[in-house]
Design an enzyme around this catalytic site. Structure first.
Site, PDB file in Angstrom:
ATOM      1  CB  SER A  96      46.078  43.318  27.519  1.00 28.63           C
ATOM      2  OG  SER A  96      46.164  43.401  28.920  1.00 28.63           O
ATOM      3  CG  HIS A 232      49.685  39.959  29.694  1.00 26.21           C
ATOM      4  ND1 HIS A 232      48.433  39.393  29.834  1.00 26.21           N
ATOM      5  CD2 HIS A 232      49.472  41.300  29.560  1.00 26.21           C
ATOM      6  CE1 HIS A 232      47.509  40.345  29.793  1.00 26.21           C
ATOM      7  NE2 HIS A 232      48.105  41.502  29.618  1.00 26.21           N
TER       8      HIS A 232
END
Length: 261
Positions: A96, A232
């Site tokens: 991320s 995610h």
């Protein structure tokens, strides 16, 4: 005012070697609000001859008393300065926001004639693109920020629900999300000279699969993302499955001819 001394290298880059002489070092840069502890379990899934290095950002762990980061440079530069001199062949991996930090680390090493063997980006937009899913922590009170973090995943809800622990971790989370919101590399024609591999989750609502190929803009070649089941934080849902795909990438990067600095 006397400047604070720089942090100890071992507090900035955790060094977790395997049980064999290392042929490769894997530097992992955590996600927004993350810390080195969150990636310590990766040691048991890596080959014994891959040295695990994990970046620890300001405002957490042994660096808790440091000023909170305000830019990607505040996250990346201390890591570069703290890399072990004997790290040898290096692969840089970020998850991320950590992928953006990893990109800046790789770019700085490239500029110094020390290009890494490769960059592995996970669940992140290309660094030349604006953040398509900003959090805007400056507009959120603590409860709203906690709700936003829970929605994204990756942080133990028990920590977020414990008032004393929440008070400790929320400042660094706010700082990281503000950096992630604002970051965009605007250097004209910026290119990495090392191979880039991109991982992502097939059900990631933050960085959909269709965005992962955007990393081709900084490589000069097409990107074929490695897509695994999950959101995610897809790798948390199946660490063995993640490493079944990651370890062959590391082996290939080690065996490939080194990039000229």
């Amino acid at each position: 005012m006397t400047a604070s001394p720089p942090p100890a290298a071992e507090d900035v880059v955790w060094d977790l070697p395997g049980d064999a002489p290392h042929r490769l070092s894997l530097l992992v840069l955590p996600h927004a609000g993350g810390n080195a502890h969150a990636y310590g379990a990766w040691r048991e899934f890596l080959p014994a001859d891959v040295r695990l290095l994990i970046g620890q950002y300001p405002g957490r762990g042994a660096r808790y008393s440091e000023d909170l980061p305000e830019s990607v440079d505040d996250l990346a530069l201390p890591v570069i300065d703290s890399l072990p001199a004997d790290a040898g062949d290096l692969v840089v991996l970020g998850h991320s926001m950590g992928s953006l930090v990893a990109f800046e680390v790789a770019r700085a090493l490239q500029a110094a004639g020390r290009s890494p063997r490769g960059l592995i980006a996970s669940a992140c937009r290309a660094p030349v693109l604006p953040n398509q899913c900003p959090v805007h922590p400056e507009l959120l009170d603590d409860d709203e920020l906690v709700a936003a973090i829970k929605e994204r995943g990756g942080t133990d809800d028990g920590i977020l629900d414990e008032p004393e622990l929440r008070e400790i971790i929320l400042p660094s989370i706010r700082a990281d999300f503000a950096i992630d919101d604002a970051y965009r590399c605007t250097v004209p024609g910026v290119q990495l000279d090392c191979p880039v591999t991109v991982f992502g989750g097939d059900a990631d609502p933050i960085v959909p699969v269709g965005m992962l190929g955007g990393w081709s803009m900084v490589t000069g070649g097409d990107i074929a993302p490695v897509v695994l089941p999950g959101d995610h934080f897809y790798f948390q849902q199946d660490l063995p499955g993640f490493f079944a795909r990651l370890n062959p990438v590391l082996a290939a990067l080690h065996d490939a001819p080194a990039t000229a600095g």
